[in-house]
Design an enzyme around this catalytic site. Structure first.
Site, PDB file in Angstrom:
ATOM      1  N   SER A  22       0.825  -1.210   0.000  1.00  0.00           N
ATOM      2  CA  SER A  22       0.000   0.000   0.000  1.00  0.00           C
ATOM      3  C   SER A  22       0.857   1.257   0.000  1.00  0.00           C
ATOM      4  O   SER A  22       0.597   2.203  -0.755  1.00  0.00           O
ATOM      5  CB  SER A  22      -0.928  -0.011   1.217  1.00  0.00           C
ATOM      6  OG  SER A  22      -1.803  -1.110   1.174  1.00  0.00           O
ATOM      7  N   ASP A  48       2.523  -6.406  -8.136  1.00  0.00           N
ATOM      8  CA  ASP A  48       1.722  -5.179  -8.072  1.00  0.00           C
ATOM      9  C   ASP A  48       2.567  -3.930  -8.239  1.00  0.00           C
ATOM     10  O   ASP A  48       2.181  -2.985  -8.939  1.00  0.00           O
ATOM     11  CB  ASP A  48       0.969  -5.116  -6.738  1.00  0.00           C
ATOM     12  CG  ASP A  48      -0.355  -5.866  -6.788  1.00  0.00           C
ATOM     13  OD1 ASP A  48      -0.516  -6.723  -7.685  1.00  0.00           O
ATOM     14  OD2 ASP A  48      -1.218  -5.606  -5.937  1.00  0.00           O
ATOM     15  N   ASN A  92      -3.263  -7.942 -12.277  1.00  0.00           N
ATOM     16  CA  ASN A  92      -4.356  -8.134 -11.323  1.00  0.00           C
ATOM     17  C   ASN A  92      -4.224  -7.163 -10.145  1.00  0.00           C
ATOM     18  O   ASN A  92      -4.585  -7.489  -9.019  1.00  0.00           O
ATOM     19  CB  ASN A  92      -4.358  -9.590 -10.827  1.00  0.00           C
ATOM     20  CG  ASN A  92      -5.654  -9.967 -10.144  1.00  0.00           C
ATOM     21  OD1 ASN A  92      -6.699  -9.369 -10.373  1.00  0.00           O
ATOM     22  ND2 ASN A  92      -5.596 -10.967  -9.265  1.00  0.00           N
ATOM     23  N   SER A 170     -11.910   1.228  -0.722  1.00  0.00           N
ATOM     24  CA  SER A 170     -11.325   2.514  -0.338  1.00  0.00           C
ATOM     25  C   SER A 170     -10.343   3.010  -1.394  1.00  0.00           C
ATOM     26  O   SER A 170      -9.966   4.185  -1.400  1.00  0.00           O
ATOM     27  CB  SER A 170     -10.608   2.383   1.011  1.00  0.00           C
ATOM     28  OG  SER A 170      -9.515   1.483   0.918  1.00  0.00           O
ATOM     29  N   ASP A 312      -7.817  -7.614   5.236  1.00  0.00           N
ATOM     30  CA  ASP A 312      -6.826  -8.421   4.531  1.00  0.00           C
ATOM     31  C   ASP A 312      -6.276  -9.540   5.408  1.00  0.00           C
ATOM     32  O   ASP A 312      -5.631 -10.462   4.908  1.00  0.00           O
ATOM     33  CB  ASP A 312      -5.678  -7.546   4.034  1.00  0.00           C
ATOM     34  CG  ASP A 312      -5.986  -6.909   2.687  1.00  0.00           C
ATOM     35  OD1 ASP A 312      -7.007  -7.271   2.074  1.00  0.00           O
ATOM     36  OD2 ASP A 312      -5.202  -6.051   2.237  1.00  0.00           O
ATOM     37  N   GLU A 340      -9.517  -9.907  -5.105  1.00  0.00           N
ATOM     38  CA  GLU A 340      -8.922 -10.785  -6.116  1.00  0.00           C
ATOM     39  C   GLU A 340      -9.836 -11.956  -6.452  1.00  0.00           C
ATOM     40  O   GLU A 340      -9.870 -12.455  -7.576  1.00  0.00           O
ATOM     41  CB  GLU A 340      -7.569 -11.297  -5.637  1.00  0.00           C
ATOM     42  CG  GLU A 340      -6.431 -10.306  -5.748  1.00  0.00           C
ATOM     43  CD  GLU A 340      -6.384  -9.278  -4.643  1.00  0.00           C
ATOM     44  OE1 GLU A 340      -5.384  -8.569  -4.550  1.00  0.00           O
ATOM     45  OE2 GLU A 340      -7.355  -9.167  -3.857  1.00  0.00           O
ATOM     46  N   ARG A 343     -13.579 -13.584  -1.438  1.00  0.00           N
ATOM     47  CA  ARG A 343     -12.793 -14.197  -0.362  1.00  0.00           C
ATOM     48  C   ARG A 343     -13.655 -14.898   0.676  1.00  0.00           C
ATOM     49  O   ARG A 343     -13.213 -15.867   1.300  1.00  0.00           O
ATOM     50  CB  ARG A 343     -11.879 -13.147   0.280  1.00  0.00           C
ATOM     51  CG  ARG A 343     -10.703 -12.799  -0.614  1.00  0.00           C
ATOM     52  CD  ARG A 343      -9.769 -11.787  -0.011  1.00  0.00           C
ATOM     53  NE  ARG A 343      -8.579 -11.643  -0.852  1.00  0.00           N
ATOM     54  CZ  ARG A 343      -7.702 -10.655  -0.743  1.00  0.00           C
ATOM     55  NH1 ARG A 343      -7.885  -9.703   0.168  1.00  0.00           N
ATOM     56  NH2 ARG A 343      -6.648 -10.600  -1.545  1.00  0.00           N
ATOM     57  N   HIS A 383      -3.352 -14.351  -3.815  1.00  0.00           N
ATOM     58  CA  HIS A 383      -2.171 -14.491  -2.971  1.00  0.00           C
ATOM     59  C   HIS A 383      -2.515 -14.724  -1.506  1.00  0.00           C
ATOM     60  O   HIS A 383      -1.842 -15.498  -0.816  1.00  0.00           O
ATOM     61  CB  HIS A 383      -1.286 -13.249  -3.123  1.00  0.00           C
ATOM     62  CG  HIS A 383      -1.985 -11.952  -2.830  1.00  0.00           C
ATOM     63  ND1 HIS A 383      -1.452 -10.965  -2.040  1.00  0.00           N
ATOM     64  CD2 HIS A 383      -3.202 -11.457  -3.222  1.00  0.00           C
ATOM     65  CE1 HIS A 383      -2.263  -9.935  -1.975  1.00  0.00           C
ATOM     66  NE2 HIS A 383      -3.346 -10.214  -2.685  1.00  0.00           N
ATOM     67  N   ARG A 384      -3.575 -14.068  -1.020  1.00  0.00           N
ATOM     68  CA  ARG A 384      -3.886 -14.187   0.412  1.00  0.00           C
ATOM     69  C   ARG A 384      -4.490 -15.555   0.754  1.00  0.00           C
ATOM     70  O   ARG A 384      -4.294 -16.059   1.861  1.00  0.00           O
ATOM     71  CB  ARG A 384      -4.796 -13.050   0.852  1.00  0.00           C
ATOM     72  CG  ARG A 384      -4.161 -11.690   0.603  1.00  0.00           C
ATOM     73  CD  ARG A 384      -4.452 -10.672   1.671  1.00  0.00           C
ATOM     74  NE  ARG A 384      -3.778  -9.418   1.327  1.00  0.00           N
ATOM     75  CZ  ARG A 384      -2.508  -9.147   1.572  1.00  0.00           C
ATOM     76  NH1 ARG A 384      -1.744 -10.047   2.166  1.00  0.00           N
ATOM     77  NH2 ARG A 384      -1.972  -7.995   1.213  1.00  0.00           N
ATOM     78  N   LYS A 409       2.255 -11.687  -6.258  1.00  0.00           N
ATOM     79  CA  LYS A 409       1.506 -10.421  -6.315  1.00  0.00           C
ATOM     80  C   LYS A 409       1.990  -9.441  -5.260  1.00  0.00           C
ATOM     81  O   LYS A 409       2.123  -8.234  -5.524  1.00  0.00           O
ATOM     82  CB  LYS A 409       0.013 -10.699  -6.157  1.00  0.00           C
ATOM     83  CG  LYS A 409      -0.859  -9.453  -6.157  1.00  0.00           C
ATOM     84  CD  LYS A 409      -2.326  -9.828  -6.117  1.00  0.00           C
ATOM     85  CE  LYS A 409      -3.202  -8.622  -5.852  1.00  0.00           C
ATOM     86  NZ  LYS A 409      -3.129  -7.600  -6.903  1.00  0.00           N
TER      87      LYS A 409
END
Length: 423
Positions: A22, A48, A92, A170, A312, A340, A343, A383-384, A409
């Site tokens: 971020s 990213d 992505n 956001s 996240d 992504e 989730r 990825h998460r 990512k």
């Protein structure tokens, strides 16, 4: 396919995680807008941030990247975009696509922003396009479906008043805030819908560090004076709190100890507060000058937690919840259905595959304690999902992670750092 091997004893490790995605992507864009040379240290090098870097280069920004030193040198153009038209591909990366849609409005000509199939299918952008249209920007979804590809017919940014629904992301508000100082006139942004404020705190902290002024009226209305300029500078990027969550959870899951260096509880990253959730589950959290340490208990306790501000890490909590002594409830994360992947659906599907009883709600889940059935985990190119469900393999054998390369990512060396827990 990557099979995770169980740890033979509680983890005991001190580690470093990469810089915040971020912060890195925001700082790259702001440094590109500044008039002069900025140096970003501690930066994240991942899919990213490479998409952001490559897109800015196509827009005429000179960027020198030193991955070995985790450093970017950015020669900003002072808000000028010397390229009249181009196509930008962002893979992505939601932060990249949304930020660039507003950024290119400062230029003159036609700009097309496109990305991977998940960006075209499941990550909406229509609310941002609506807000830009209100201030005179000709921005539209090419297929009129509220997704990429987006076409911007740019003719400079006039500014003015706009109303933005930020409930789905956001990142829409971040996109408008970052470019607002370069509008010809002042900008006023009225925010409607539920907003994840920690990510806006990251945005405004970067803006403030590079020397622009703004007024934040309780996150409902922002006023930004036009014709300002970001000032070039050296800028240190802090570690990524989302990435750190997996290793704090590893300590919780194994009754061990993990310290993540250079991360602090006063960070504005919302996900750093995941350690407070672990505290509720029975962990000990120690804040030190050189980082944060988590020590796991003999047995985790279930929790009932609103994770909107740290969503996240919701997948991280979902992965360790079956090992608790009571039910865990995760609330207020409906917006993660448009990330992504969906989730909430992913965590429900994969936990049930592992033999866990899960109740799915529109905005969250209830997860019951359960013995784990070995299974191959589908990652949905997210990825998460890959990183969170790897944690389960630290406790039980037979956990395989499909398409593990998706971690590139945001954390390309995740599995290497995870392997360090076995030392």
């Amino acid at each position: 396919m990557n099979e995770i091997q169980p740890l033979r004893k509680p983890v005991d490790a001190t580690i470093e995680v990469p810089g915040s995605k971020s912060y890195t992507n925001r700082a790259l864009l702001v440094a590109a807008l500044a008039n002069g040379r900025s140096t970003l240290t501690g930066a994240l090098f991942s899919d990213d941030t490479r998409y952001m870097c490559n897109a800015l280069r196509k827009l005429g920004v000179q960027i020198e990247a030193d991955e070995a030193q985790a450093t970017f040198h950015v020669n900003g153009n002072g808000g000028d975009i010397p390229v009249e038209s181009t196509q930008l591909y962002i893979g992505n990366s939601g932060t990249t696509s949304r930020s660039l849609v507003s950024y290119v409005s400062l230029g003159h000509g036609e700009f097309v922003i496109d990305g991977d199939e998940p960006m075209r299918r499941s990550r909406p952008i229509s609310d941002l396009l609506d807000a830009l249209t209100q201030i005179g920007v000709a921005a539209r979804s090419q297929f009129d479906n509220g997704h990429l590809p987006v076409i911007v017919q740019a003719n400079g940014l006039k500014g003015g008043k706009t109303r933005l629904d930020a409930s789905k992301s956001s990142q829409f508000l971040t996109s408008l805030l970052l470019i607002a100082p370069y509008a010809k006139n002042d900008m006023e942004i009225e925010v409607v819908g539920t907003l994840k404020t920690p990510y806006i705190d990251i945005t405004t902290s970067v803006m403030d560090a590079f020397g622009v002024t703004f007024v934040n009226n309780t996150y409902r209305r922002f006023r930004i004076a036009g014709q300002q300029s970001y000032q070039p500078r050296e800028y240190q990027i802090e570690p990524d709190a989302s990435s750190a969550s997996y290793f704090f959870a590893a300590a919780a899951l194994t009754g061990g100890r993990v310290k993540v260096k250079h991360l602090h509880l006063n960070s504005v990253q919302g996900d750093v507060q995941f350690v407070r959730v672990l505290e509720e589950m029975g962990c000990q959290v120690n804040a030190a000058a050189d980082g944060i340490e988590v020590i796991g208990p003999e047995r985790l306790h279930g929790v009932d937690v609103d994770m909107n501000a740290l969503s996240d890490t919701a997948l991280t909590l979902a992965a360790i919840a079956p090992f608790a002594d009571s039910k865990t409830v995760i609330r207020n994360i409906e917006h993660t259905r448009w990330q992504e992947t969906d989730r909430i659906h992913a965590m429900v599907t994969e936990l049930r595959k592992l033999g866990v009883s899960v109740v799915e709600h529109r905005d969250g889940v209830e997860i019951m304690p359960a013995p784990i059935v070995p299974a191959a985990i589908d990652t949905y190119r997210d990825h998460r999902v890959a990183m969170a469900f790897s944690l389960i393999g630290l406790r039980v054998p037979g956990i395989q992670i499909c398409a593990p390369g998706c971690v590139s990512k945001t954390f390309p060396h995740f599995f290497r750092v995870l392997q360090g827990l076995y030392a």
